[in-house]
Scaffold this motif. Sequence first.
Motif, mmCIF file in Angstrom:
data_model
loop_
_atom_site.group_PDB
_atom_site.id
_atom_site.type_symbol
_atom_site.label_atom_id
_atom_site.label_comp_id
_atom_site.label_asym_id
_atom_site.label_seq_id
_atom_site.Cartn_x
_atom_site.Cartn_y
_atom_site.Cartn_z
ATOM 1 N N LEU A 37 17.520 -7.651 16.263
ATOM 2 C CA LEU A 37 18.613 -7.728 17.230
ATOM 3 C C LEU A 37 18.630 -6.534 18.166
ATOM 4 C CD1 LEU A 37 21.657 -9.125 15.207
ATOM 5 C CD2 LEU A 37 20.427 -10.222 17.081
ATOM 6 N N LEU A 38 18.282 -5.372 17.640
ATOM 7 C CA LEU A 38 18.290 -4.177 18.467
ATOM 8 C C LEU A 38 17.252 -4.250 19.582
ATOM 9 C CD1 LEU A 38 18.760 -1.508 15.685
ATOM 10 C CD2 LEU A 38 20.462 -2.358 17.280
ATOM 11 N N PHE A 39 16.140 -4.933 19.316
ATOM 12 C CA PHE A 39 15.116 -5.092 20.339
ATOM 13 C C PHE A 39 15.476 -6.226 21.299
ATOM 14 C CE2 PHE A 39 12.928 -2.740 17.086
ATOM 15 C CZ PHE A 39 12.079 -1.903 17.784
ATOM 16 N N MET A 40 16.213 -7.234 20.781
ATOM 17 C CA MET A 40 16.632 -8.335 21.651
ATOM 18 C C MET A 40 17.636 -7.873 22.702
ATOM 19 S SD MET A 40 17.065 -11.447 18.914
ATOM 20 C CE MET A 40 15.684 -12.005 17.910
ATOM 21 N N ALA A 41 18.357 -6.787 22.414
ATOM 22 C CA ALA A 41 19.354 -6.291 23.351
ATOM 23 C C ALA A 41 18.721 -5.678 24.605
ATOM 24 C CB ALA A 41 20.250 -5.252 22.666
ATOM 25 N N GLY A 42 17.430 -5.407 24.567
ATOM 26 C CA GLY A 42 16.752 -4.808 25.712
ATOM 27 C C GLY A 42 15.546 -4.006 25.269
ATOM 28 N N ASP A 43 14.898 -3.397 26.213
ATOM 29 C CA ASP A 43 13.725 -2.585 25.924
ATOM 30 C C ASP A 43 14.182 -1.209 25.444
ATOM 31 O OD1 ASP A 43 11.319 -1.345 25.744
ATOM 32 O OD2 ASP A 43 10.747 -1.601 27.846
ATOM 33 N N PHE B 27 14.352 6.805 6.892
ATOM 34 C CA PHE B 27 14.723 6.000 8.057
ATOM 35 C C PHE B 27 14.245 6.629 9.362
ATOM 36 C CE2 PHE B 27 17.911 4.951 4.832
ATOM 37 C CZ PHE B 27 17.827 3.570 4.822
ATOM 38 N N GLY B 28 13.358 7.584 9.263
ATOM 39 C CA GLY B 28 12.837 8.219 10.462
ATOM 40 C C GLY B 28 13.715 9.368 10.928
ATOM 41 N N GLU B 29 13.479 9.770 12.176
ATOM 42 C CA GLU B 29 14.215 10.896 12.762
ATOM 43 C C GLU B 29 15.120 10.407 13.878
ATOM 44 O OE1 GLU B 29 12.805 14.383 15.585
ATOM 45 O OE2 GLU B 29 12.241 14.838 13.520
ATOM 46 N N SER B 30 16.315 10.953 13.923
ATOM 47 C CA SER B 30 17.268 10.592 14.960
ATOM 48 C C SER B 30 16.761 11.033 16.332
ATOM 49 C CB SER B 30 18.626 11.246 14.674
ATOM 50 O OG SER B 30 19.486 11.129 15.773
ATOM 51 N N TYR B 31 16.832 10.123 17.309
ATOM 52 C CA TYR B 31 16.395 10.453 18.663
ATOM 53 C C TYR B 31 17.317 11.490 19.314
ATOM 54 C CZ TYR B 31 13.428 6.283 18.409
ATOM 55 O OH TYR B 31 12.494 5.358 18.053
ATOM 56 N N TYR B 32 18.597 11.450 18.965
ATOM 57 C CA TYR B 32 19.567 12.330 19.617
ATOM 58 C C TYR B 32 19.775 13.635 18.837
ATOM 59 C CZ TYR B 32 23.924 14.063 21.619
ATOM 60 O OH TYR B 32 24.880 14.857 22.192
ATOM 61 N N PHE B 33 20.035 13.528 17.529
ATOM 62 C CA PHE B 33 20.342 14.716 16.736
ATOM 63 C C PHE B 33 19.091 15.491 16.318
ATOM 64 C CE2 PHE B 33 23.894 11.792 16.053
ATOM 65 C CZ PHE B 33 24.971 12.612 16.324
ATOM 66 N N ARG B 34 17.931 14.832 16.413
ATOM 67 C CA ARG B 34 16.665 15.466 16.034
ATOM 68 C C ARG B 34 16.695 15.927 14.578
ATOM 69 N NH1 ARG B 34 13.182 13.460 19.530
ATOM 70 N NH2 ARG B 34 13.939 13.694 21.680
ATOM 71 N N SER C 178 25.951 6.829 17.740
ATOM 72 C CA SER C 178 24.545 6.435 17.859
ATOM 73 C C SER C 178 24.367 5.295 18.844
ATOM 74 C CB SER C 178 24.002 6.035 16.479
ATOM 75 O OG SER C 178 24.131 7.098 15.551
ATOM 76 N N ILE C 179 25.306 4.344 18.852
ATOM 77 C CA ILE C 179 25.206 3.226 19.795
ATOM 78 C C ILE C 179 25.353 3.730 21.223
ATOM 79 C CG2 ILE C 179 26.355 1.121 20.578
ATOM 80 C CD1 ILE C 179 27.075 0.588 17.637
ATOM 81 N N GLY C 180 26.290 4.636 21.451
ATOM 82 C CA GLY C 180 26.494 5.169 22.793
ATOM 83 C C GLY C 180 25.348 6.018 23.296
ATOM 84 N N ARG C 181 24.555 6.572 22.384
ATOM 85 C CA ARG C 181 23.461 7.455 22.772
ATOM 86 C C ARG C 181 22.082 6.814 22.570
ATOM 87 N NH1 ARG C 181 26.544 12.269 19.513
ATOM 88 N NH2 ARG C 181 27.920 12.927 21.203
ATOM 89 N N ASN C 182 22.057 5.496 22.329
ATOM 90 C CA ASN C 182 20.799 4.759 22.153
ATOM 91 C C ASN C 182 19.927 5.377 21.052
ATOM 92 O OD1 ASN C 182 21.268 2.852 24.254
ATOM 93 N ND2 ASN C 182 20.741 4.431 25.758
ATOM 94 N N ASP C 183 20.579 5.816 20.001
ATOM 95 C CA ASP C 183 19.859 6.406 18.872
ATOM 96 C C ASP C 183 19.420 5.287 17.936
ATOM 97 O OD1 ASP C 183 18.791 8.021 16.965
ATOM 98 O OD2 ASP C 183 20.573 9.239 16.630
ATOM 99 N N LEU C 184 18.302 4.663 18.259
ATOM 100 C CA LEU C 184 17.849 3.443 17.599
ATOM 101 C C LEU C 184 17.649 3.603 16.092
ATOM 102 C CD1 LEU C 184 17.006 0.500 18.007
ATOM 103 C CD2 LEU C 184 14.695 1.298 18.479
ATOM 104 N N PRO C 185 16.939 4.622 15.590
ATOM 105 C CA PRO C 185 16.736 4.720 14.138
ATOM 106 C C PRO C 185 18.033 4.840 13.349
ATOM 107 C CG PRO C 185 15.224 6.168 15.310
ATOM 108 C CD PRO C 185 16.223 5.676 16.317
ATOM 109 N N THR C 186 19.001 5.582 13.878
ATOM 110 C CA THR C 186 20.275 5.742 13.179
ATOM 111 C C THR C 186 21.054 4.440 13.156
ATOM 112 O OG1 THR C 186 20.329 8.040 13.949
ATOM 113 C CG2 THR C 186 22.352 7.147 13.038
ATOM 114 N N VAL C 187 21.055 3.722 14.278
ATOM 115 C CA VAL C 187 21.762 2.438 14.326
ATOM 116 C C VAL C 187 21.143 1.449 13.356
ATOM 117 C CG1 VAL C 187 22.351 0.487 15.795
ATOM 118 C CG2 VAL C 187 22.498 2.793 16.708
ATOM 119 N N GLN C 188 19.825 1.374 13.329
ATOM 120 C CA GLN C 188 19.155 0.460 12.408
ATOM 121 C C GLN C 188 19.493 0.786 10.958
ATOM 122 O OE1 GLN C 188 15.080 1.081 13.730
ATOM 123 N NE2 GLN C 188 15.013 -0.993 14.558
#
Length: 305
Positions: free
Chosen positions: A26-32, A76-83, A264-274
Amino acid sequence: MLNFILKRLGLAVLVALTVSAISFSLLFMAGDPAAALAGEQATDVDIEAIRRLYGFDRPMIVQYWEWLSRALQGDFGESYYFRLPVSDLIMERLSITMTLGVCGISFALLTAVPLGVVAAIRPNSLIDRFALFLSVMGQAMPSFWFGLMMIVVFSIQLNWLPPSGTKTWVHFIMPTIVLGYYAMPAIMRLTRAGMLDVLGSDYIRTARAKGAGEGRVLFKHALRNAIIPVVSLAAVQMGFMLGGSIVVESIFALHGAGYLAWESIGRNDLPTVQALILIFSMFYIVFTFLSDVLNAWLDPRIRVA
């Protein structure tokens, strides 16, 4: 009982796999996601570089399998925003949400179930009308407005309770009441309706005819059967409180997992949202599984069927 538990456990695993696949796609269906990370001013070259950097150019099934394999190991990987590692972020925030959720459902059950039982024992009485009033108010009153009014009255005017923070148990009193009050109406109505239905049953009249005490009739025979749908509802409400407490956490400045999801949703932090979607979904599945097992223990007809 063991066969019933194994069947429910297998169903829970299948549901968990389905939910994980849907939440991932779903996260990928929302856009690139690469374009979202690159920003509005990014060029096609920048977007393509980010797509290769994060592996978005690979087939979806490969990305999902790698993500799920790491997630099962707690990575779950690394956060794109919080690093920072996503697992560390969630563990730091999850304790607040768990505490709030447990306190909220406990408050709802300890208040709604006794009121529902008493209202069923004395229909059309003053306590029954009071329970109905609380139920209607709980449905009509938005939780954010209720929380703000509690802050105005108990924090600003009376100065009895702190308006925000998580330092002591006192800070959780108002958030617990606001979150638990949202679940009270449904639990109260279901308890009352179940008790009214059970109290008119033949086996209740038989138990009274045999000379059983009123307390034994109410709590061993009547409530045990009337509480079965309440257990299922409480499991769903507990899952909602853990995954949907973002409003309460925002009002009372409780930086839990719900507030982290909003950030995370507001900052497009994909790994955290997933990761948060998967974890909140697992809460629903686990609580539903436990409620099924508890209902089967309370009523043997469920596991026989």
